[in-house]
Write a protein that holds these residues in place. Sequence first.
Motif, mmCIF file in Angstrom:
data_model
loop_
_atom_site.group_PDB
_atom_site.id
_atom_site.type_symbol
_atom_site.label_atom_id
_atom_site.label_comp_id
_atom_site.label_asym_id
_atom_site.label_seq_id
_atom_site.Cartn_x
_atom_site.Cartn_y
_atom_site.Cartn_z
ATOM 1 N N PRO A 162 -11.062 0.349 5.420
ATOM 2 C CA PRO A 162 -11.041 1.776 5.085
ATOM 3 C C PRO A 162 -10.511 1.955 3.653
ATOM 4 O O PRO A 162 -9.426 1.504 3.310
ATOM 5 C CB PRO A 162 -10.059 2.364 6.097
ATOM 6 C CG PRO A 162 -10.002 1.381 7.213
ATOM 7 C CD PRO A 162 -10.206 0.042 6.575
ATOM 8 N N GLY A 163 -11.287 2.569 2.822
ATOM 9 C CA GLY A 163 -10.868 2.755 1.440
ATOM 10 C C GLY A 163 -11.289 1.646 0.504
ATOM 11 O O GLY A 163 -11.330 1.839 -0.709
ATOM 12 N N ASP A 239 12.914 0.977 -7.044
ATOM 13 C CA ASP A 239 13.321 0.801 -5.653
ATOM 14 C C ASP A 239 12.208 0.123 -4.855
ATOM 15 O O ASP A 239 12.481 -0.658 -3.946
ATOM 16 C CB ASP A 239 13.630 2.166 -5.029
ATOM 17 C CG ASP A 239 14.751 2.893 -5.751
ATOM 18 O OD1 ASP A 239 15.604 2.223 -6.368
ATOM 19 O OD2 ASP A 239 14.752 4.129 -5.714
ATOM 20 N N SER A 240 10.967 0.444 -5.208
ATOM 21 C CA SER A 240 9.805 -0.183 -4.568
ATOM 22 C C SER A 240 8.610 0.005 -5.480
ATOM 23 O O SER A 240 8.636 0.819 -6.410
ATOM 24 C CB SER A 240 9.516 0.438 -3.196
ATOM 25 O OG SER A 240 9.148 1.797 -3.336
ATOM 26 N N ALA A 241 7.570 -0.745 -5.212
ATOM 27 C CA ALA A 241 6.338 -0.615 -5.990
ATOM 28 C C ALA A 241 5.161 -0.929 -5.093
ATOM 29 O O ALA A 241 5.240 -1.812 -4.222
ATOM 30 C CB ALA A 241 6.348 -1.536 -7.197
ATOM 31 N N VAL A 242 4.076 -0.196 -5.307
ATOM 32 C CA VAL A 242 2.835 -0.396 -4.565
ATOM 33 C C VAL A 242 1.738 -0.780 -5.540
ATOM 34 O O VAL A 242 1.655 -0.230 -6.644
ATOM 35 C CB VAL A 242 2.445 0.887 -3.794
ATOM 36 C CG1 VAL A 242 1.048 0.772 -3.211
ATOM 37 C CG2 VAL A 242 3.458 1.181 -2.694
ATOM 38 N N LEU A 243 0.906 -1.760 -5.144
ATOM 39 C CA LEU A 243 -0.275 -2.160 -5.913
ATOM 40 C C LEU A 243 -1.514 -1.838 -5.085
ATOM 41 O O LEU A 243 -1.540 -2.123 -3.885
ATOM 42 C CB LEU A 243 -0.266 -3.663 -6.205
ATOM 43 C CG LEU A 243 1.014 -4.313 -6.709
ATOM 44 C CD1 LEU A 243 0.816 -5.821 -6.821
ATOM 45 C CD2 LEU A 243 1.409 -3.730 -8.053
ATOM 46 N N ALA A 270 -12.316 4.364 -5.709
ATOM 47 C CA ALA A 270 -11.570 3.685 -4.643
ATOM 48 C C ALA A 270 -10.092 3.571 -4.995
ATOM 49 O O ALA A 270 -9.210 3.836 -4.162
ATOM 50 C CB ALA A 270 -12.168 2.314 -4.375
ATOM 51 N N VAL A 271 -9.801 3.173 -6.236
ATOM 52 C CA VAL A 271 -8.408 3.012 -6.638
ATOM 53 C C VAL A 271 -7.712 4.366 -6.738
ATOM 54 O O VAL A 271 -6.556 4.524 -6.314
ATOM 55 C CB VAL A 271 -8.326 2.229 -7.961
ATOM 56 C CG1 VAL A 271 -6.891 2.191 -8.481
ATOM 57 C CG2 VAL A 271 -8.841 0.804 -7.761
ATOM 58 N N ASP A 272 -8.397 5.367 -7.274
ATOM 59 C CA ASP A 272 -7.801 6.708 -7.348
ATOM 60 C C ASP A 272 -7.418 7.215 -5.967
ATOM 61 O O ASP A 272 -6.317 7.735 -5.755
ATOM 62 C CB ASP A 272 -8.790 7.694 -7.979
ATOM 63 C CG ASP A 272 -8.915 7.547 -9.485
ATOM 64 O OD1 ASP A 272 -8.113 6.798 -10.084
ATOM 65 O OD2 ASP A 272 -9.826 8.175 -10.063
ATOM 66 N N ALA A 273 -8.328 7.084 -5.021
ATOM 67 C CA ALA A 273 -8.074 7.597 -3.676
ATOM 68 C C ALA A 273 -6.923 6.850 -3.006
ATOM 69 O O ALA A 273 -6.051 7.460 -2.365
ATOM 70 C CB ALA A 273 -9.337 7.488 -2.828
ATOM 71 N N ALA A 274 -6.897 5.528 -3.150
ATOM 72 C CA ALA A 274 -5.829 4.750 -2.516
ATOM 73 C C ALA A 274 -4.488 5.029 -3.163
ATOM 74 O O ALA A 274 -3.462 5.135 -2.475
ATOM 75 C CB ALA A 274 -6.162 3.264 -2.599
ATOM 76 N N ALA A 275 -4.476 5.148 -4.491
ATOM 77 C CA ALA A 275 -3.217 5.396 -5.199
ATOM 78 C C ALA A 275 -2.642 6.761 -4.857
ATOM 79 O O ALA A 275 -1.412 6.967 -4.918
ATOM 80 C CB ALA A 275 -3.434 5.273 -6.701
ATOM 81 N N ALA A 276 -3.495 7.713 -4.487
ATOM 82 C CA ALA A 276 -3.036 9.058 -4.133
ATOM 83 C C ALA A 276 -2.636 9.176 -2.669
ATOM 84 O O ALA A 276 -2.170 10.228 -2.234
ATOM 85 C CB ALA A 276 -4.133 10.069 -4.455
ATOM 86 N N THR A 277 -2.820 8.103 -1.901
ATOM 87 C CA THR A 277 -2.516 8.109 -0.472
ATOM 88 C C THR A 277 -1.199 7.382 -0.236
ATOM 89 O O THR A 277 -0.982 6.295 -0.787
ATOM 90 C CB THR A 277 -3.628 7.398 0.317
ATOM 91 O OG1 THR A 277 -4.875 8.040 0.037
ATOM 92 C CG2 THR A 277 -3.357 7.451 1.807
ATOM 93 N N PRO A 278 -0.293 7.948 0.558
ATOM 94 C CA PRO A 278 0.953 7.225 0.853
ATOM 95 C C PRO A 278 0.672 5.835 1.406
ATOM 96 O O PRO A 278 -0.243 5.662 2.222
ATOM 97 C CB PRO A 278 1.640 8.122 1.883
ATOM 98 C CG PRO A 278 1.089 9.492 1.622
ATOM 99 C CD PRO A 278 -0.331 9.276 1.191
ATOM 100 N N ARG A 284 -1.489 2.103 7.977
ATOM 101 C CA ARG A 284 -1.843 2.491 9.349
ATOM 102 C C ARG A 284 -3.355 2.488 9.553
ATOM 103 O O ARG A 284 -3.855 2.014 10.579
ATOM 104 C CB ARG A 284 -1.266 3.874 9.666
ATOM 105 C CG ARG A 284 0.203 3.866 10.075
ATOM 106 C CD ARG A 284 0.600 5.178 10.711
ATOM 107 N NE ARG A 284 0.435 6.309 9.795
ATOM 108 C CZ ARG A 284 1.373 6.733 8.952
ATOM 109 N NH1 ARG A 284 2.543 6.115 8.895
ATOM 110 N NH2 ARG A 284 1.153 7.773 8.170
ATOM 111 N N ALA A 285 -4.084 3.029 8.579
ATOM 112 C CA ALA A 285 -5.547 3.060 8.702
ATOM 113 C C ALA A 285 -6.118 1.650 8.742
ATOM 114 O O ALA A 285 -7.039 1.361 9.518
ATOM 115 C CB ALA A 285 -6.144 3.848 7.541
ATOM 116 N N HIS A 286 -5.563 0.773 7.912
ATOM 117 C CA HIS A 286 -6.033 -0.618 7.895
ATOM 118 C C HIS A 286 -5.763 -1.309 9.225
ATOM 119 O O HIS A 286 -6.665 -1.943 9.806
ATOM 120 C CB HIS A 286 -5.345 -1.388 6.771
ATOM 121 C CG HIS A 286 -5.303 -2.858 6.997
ATOM 122 N ND1 HIS A 286 -6.428 -3.648 6.984
ATOM 123 C CD2 HIS A 286 -4.258 -3.689 7.299
ATOM 124 C CE1 HIS A 286 -6.096 -4.905 7.239
ATOM 125 N NE2 HIS A 286 -4.791 -4.955 7.442
#
Length: 778
Positions: A162-163, A239-243, A270-278, A284-286
Amino acid sequence: MCPADASDTPDDLTLWYDEPATDWETQALPIGNGPLGAMVFGGVDRERIQFNEKTLWTGGPGSPGYDSGNWRSPRPGAIAEVRRRIDRDGRMPPDAVAAELGQARSGYGAYQTFGDLFLDFPGAPAAPEGYRRELSLREAVARVGYRAGGVRHSREYFAGNPGGVIAGRLTADRPGQVSFTLSHTSPRDDKTVTAAGGRLTVRGRLRDNGLVFEAQVQVVARGGTRTDAGDRIIVTGADSAVLVLSAGTDYADTYPAYRGEDPHARVTAAVDAAAATPYDELRRAHVADHRELFDRVALDLGGVVPPVPTDRLRGSYTGGPSAADRALEALFFAYGRYLLIASSRENDLLPANLQGVWNASTAPPWSADYHVNINLQMNYWLAERTNLHESAKPYVRYVAALAEPGRRTARDMYGARGWVVNNETTPFGFTGVHDWPTAFWFPEAAAWITQHLYDTYRFTGDEAYLRETAYPVIKGAAEFWLDFLHTDPRDGTLVVSPSYSPEHGDFSAGAAMSQQIVGEVLANALAAARTLGVDAGFQAEAGAVLARLDPGLRVGSWGQLQEWKSDWDARDDTHRHVSHLYALHPGDRIRPGTPEAEAAEVSLAARGDGGTGWSKAWKINFWARLLDGDHAHRMLAEQLRGSTLDNLWDTHPPFQIDGNFGATSGIAEMLVQSRDGVVHVLPALPRAWRDGSVRGLRAHGDVTVDATWRDGVPGTVTVRTGRTGPVRVRSSFVAGGCRVHDEQGREAGARRDGDTLTWTARAGAAYTIRNEPAASPA
């Protein structure tokens, strides 16, 4: 929970290690969502994430001299001359045939790595505490955890369908402790790397064929600072980072150009949508998407996972009676299903190749291509049987896409109708030949790769699929042989000539595998046409040819099934290919208890239990089809002991994923088989699997099977039927008496004939057979 502080209770479906990976092939852990794949190393001072996108290939259109493998100039009479010499002499050496019919490859190409992401951590400890690196098969999440300086550091990565992104998160249990530099490297000098807005963009064009490629990685940091630094991104004190990463190319699966839209817009979206999603929402979707597929099947062999890393678990495996050995076998089965989900999804343009979706090289072994003299087919043996129907959709799409270039090859090289493909192929419609003497000529491949399409119909009963998708492709593969078969002057039968038993022996006329495959595709095409009520002329032609076709099922002088039409088999031949047993598996014309089955067993025993990883996997399936569970289990043990790496990848050597998939298929065949409308439950249960259960395996007729057993004896069998009509179930405990109830507890009115029960089932119903005597007649 941080992996370093994981529970003392081992997860039976998690691979884990107490050291970082230093070797891509044997130690790194794979994640994937079909189109994208990555290998996680888990380094402490430097994390390496090697990644792939499945359409990044050299070769094909745009590559100098690409010719699809078709002869560059006409060769009138070349095949006829080879046939004449074979008719005269009986055989012909491979190098002599290659000199007449082969040609050097031009523009063939190879699967490419997209490169590596590196995360460099300043001040990382030389000796962290409580290090753990793991891959959860249930969640399809890779994790790394350790303690350093009183701080617990955690990372996790997944490839979400998903995504369409690979995502990762880095955390620590104290604020401000996440610092790293993100960079990208590639072994090719054909790209630019730029950083802007916390996004690393990798863009280029393959020098070989001009294929455009792009990857983007967005860094989202919480706290601290994030700095763009030319071709890298620096995070300090977060404190944290997401890629989140996505990638693509301008490849399209359309002949002859194989080019589509520039990948920039869809990668960016794809990257824009994922980066804007918590991140937790992405995760959870994955996990939900993965588990919807993975959780359909569960296997319990009575194993108990000891609290040791997976490399030590594999290293201590003997195939003996221990609970740890049973746990590894069940884990290996689940891993095969995990790898297929990770490397082949319904939204893929391409099927899993020789390395799935994972490749760290610009010149991988065998180009990481599609070998179609068994390897691609083996990749999908497990798909329908282990309830992963969707995973085979890229395979079906790919086979159908080969028909158009294959028609040109059939016409120009062979002078035949229909379509053809030879020994190996690529994403660019390479359907002709090359000049490696023992692996260049195999026109039977097109017929073989259509077998899965017809088998899917047998599993699902979907006539719309048969009519619209499968039948046109199967019919085209059969039509080729209506034109290209040769009358054998020895006995007047129709044979394949020139014929070659893959990678073994001389060229001849009518090798067993050739005849078995051609007979199968003609029979499948004919059965499909009759089911659909179409093509009366084709039906008549195919029926007439089948009546004259040599079946390729001769018993030789020492009781063996002959590999060639002449009795040339040597008792001491231990070649890894056992091609002449095709009709035993994956075909099903050889049935247990027949003279042909006895001859197949003689041949298989003579070949021995050795071989490469994929060969051992095939032998698991052979012995299961012969209903010899103990020998099938012995082959599984041989594969785990000698042909499995520490990350549980199969090795040829080197790594080839088909052995993983073939072994998973073989385990499924030990537990459930189906042919002639009969579902055979626990047909080849080995003594080593004393107690256990399986849930969710599939059988022909749209049937799903659960089973339990104790002391080697079936206890209950539950079948769920997708269609209304008669169901026939065979199992060893039936002859001793049993009862069949539906989910409301009502007797199903089953009729018993020896070890087989028959009753009329309702669509959507579940029926349970219990190992207990039936009620006495009134």
